[in-house]
Design a protein around this motif. Structure first.
Motif, PDB file in Angstrom:
ATOM      1  N   UNK A 172      -3.070  30.466 -27.031  1.00 49.57           N
ATOM      2  CA  UNK A 172      -3.855  30.364 -25.766  1.00 49.57           C
ATOM      3  C   UNK A 172      -4.122  28.785 -26.196  1.00 49.57           C
ATOM      4  N   UNK A 173      -3.707  28.489 -24.659  1.00 49.92           N
ATOM      5  CA  UNK A 173      -4.338  27.539 -24.218  1.00 49.92           C
ATOM      6  C   UNK A 173      -5.799  26.619 -24.038  1.00 49.92           C
ATOM      7  N   UNK A 174      -6.492  27.298 -23.553  1.00 52.93           N
ATOM      8  CA  UNK A 174      -7.957  26.673 -23.074  1.00 52.93           C
ATOM      9  C   UNK A 174      -8.775  28.175 -23.309  1.00 52.93           C
ATOM     10  N   UNK A 175     -10.229  27.490 -23.199  1.00 47.61           N
ATOM     11  CA  UNK A 175     -11.088  28.513 -24.224  1.00 47.61           C
ATOM     12  C   UNK A 175     -12.489  27.831 -23.315  1.00 47.61           C
ATOM     13  N   UNK A 176     -13.384  28.675 -22.667  1.00 50.73           N
ATOM     14  CA  UNK A 176     -14.133  29.000 -21.158  1.00 50.73           C
ATOM     15  C   UNK A 176     -15.404  29.339 -22.366  1.00 50.73           C
ATOM     16  N   UNK A 177     -16.245  28.893 -22.834  1.00 51.39           N
ATOM     17  CA  UNK A 177     -17.333  29.187 -23.400  1.00 51.39           C
ATOM     18  C   UNK A 177     -18.766  29.784 -22.432  1.00 51.39           C
ATOM     19  N   UNK A 178     -19.393  30.571 -22.519  1.00 49.74           N
ATOM     20  CA  UNK A 178     -20.327  31.198 -21.263  1.00 49.74           C
ATOM     21  C   UNK A 178     -21.089  31.763 -22.518  1.00 49.74           C
ATOM     22  N   UNK A 179     -22.543  31.331 -22.659  1.00 47.66           N
ATOM     23  CA  UNK A 179     -23.344  32.164 -23.088  1.00 47.66           C
ATOM     24  C   UNK A 179     -25.419  32.514 -22.855  1.00 47.66           C
ATOM     25  N   UNK A 180     -25.195  33.410 -22.838  1.00 47.00           N
ATOM     26  CA  UNK A 180     -26.496  33.813 -21.777  1.00 47.00           C
ATOM     27  C   UNK A 180     -28.416  32.241 -22.304  1.00 47.00           C
ATOM     28  N   UNK A 181     -28.520  32.256 -20.825  1.00 47.69           N
ATOM     29  CA  UNK A 181     -29.589  31.438 -20.502  1.00 47.69           C
ATOM     30  C   UNK A 181     -28.776  29.636 -21.552  1.00 47.69           C
ATOM     31  N   UNK A 182     -27.822  29.412 -21.133  1.00 45.68           N
ATOM     32  CA  UNK A 182     -27.510  28.222 -21.619  1.00 45.68           C
ATOM     33  C   UNK A 182     -26.877  27.169 -20.541  1.00 45.68           C
ATOM     34  N   UNK A 183     -28.383  27.068 -19.926  1.00 47.72           N
ATOM     35  CA  UNK A 183     -28.551  26.299 -18.539  1.00 47.72           C
ATOM     36  C   UNK A 183     -29.259  25.241 -18.830  1.00 47.72           C
ATOM     37  N   UNK A 184     -30.297  26.374 -19.226  1.00 44.14           N
ATOM     38  CA  UNK A 184     -31.471  25.709 -20.254  1.00 44.14           C
ATOM     39  C   UNK A 184     -31.430  25.236 -22.156  1.00 44.14           C
TER      40      UNK A 184
END
Length: 234
Positions: A172-184
């Motif tokens: 794997x070459x790239x990582x996307x991190x997406x977590x709940x409520x990370x906007x704040x």
């Protein structure tokens, strides 16, 4: 496409040139090659490919490219993995359930840009107005939006490091991190990103740093697209 306006006194000369965005057999970099060819055409002077571009006659440059669009359409981006809050591994695949033809009995579900999904620990909850704050010693912080955040579970950094190491070993070459409520509350995403870089990933995108949007799905789409395409256009 290169479009140039050459002002010489009161005379204005307009020149256009078309080049392939990617043509490694003929030039290493399309924008530079286009500028070089235009300068040769306008000045009549040689501008060798292995020499720095002479910019004395250039007032300004505006540039756009279809490299990312082409890579997206042809699915030629980096091998990408999605790290997401535990329990939400399928949320980007499910999407918003928007259907242009609502009565169509055969709905084609669009594909995703990542090939691996890893659910990670770390969970936060918004404290609504009027709710009592926890008294069990759990962390309560203020998000960037001013909202109170109850940190129910911290990120298990050791587990995340193992998971990322496994992804690296898989190619794997790239990582996307997406977590709940990370906007704040971006702390957990930033912690995971730091570990990913220590493991050796060059491309790490966190959703909070890409688009600080409340809704998880569009924020996740943007982050995964960035992780998938950025190595292609660098």
């Amino acid at each position: 496409e290169i479009s140039v306006d050459d002002q010489q006194g009161s005379a204005l000369k307009h020149v256009r040139l078309k080049l392939l965005s990617v043509d490694p057999a003929n030039y290493p970099d399309a924008p530079r090659e286009g500028i070089r060819r235009i300068l040769e055409q306008l000045t009549g002077e040689p501008h060798p490919r292995d020499a720095p571009v002479k910019t004395e006659r250039i007032k300004w440059i505006r540039m756009g490219t279809t490299v990312a669009t082409n890579a997206l359409l042809e699915r030629q981006g980096a091998r990408c993995a999605l790290l997401i809050t535990h329990g939400f591994r399928d949320v980007l695949h499910i999407g918003t359930q928007a259907r242009p033809k609502i009565f169509d009995l055969s709905v084609a579900c669009p594909g995703v840009l990542y090939e691996r999904v890893v659910e990670v620990s770390g969970r936060v909850r918004l404290i609504k107005e009027g709710d009592a704050e926890p008294t069990d010693g759990t962390r309560v912080v203020s998000g960037v939006t001013g909202e109170k955040i109850y940190v129910e579970q911290e990120v298990d950094t050791a587990a995340v490091r193992r998971q990322l190491s496994d992804l690296k070993a898989e190619g794997i070459e790239a990582i996307a991190v997406v977590l709940m409520h990370a906007y704040t509350f971006s702390e957990h995403e930033e912690t995971i990103a730091a570990i990913a870089k220590e493991v050796g990933f060059k491309q790490v995108t966190i959703s909070s740093g890409t688009i600080s949007m409340v809704k998880l799905v569009p924020r996740g789409y943007t982050a995964t697209a960035d992780a998938y395409l950025t190595p292609t256009i660098k």
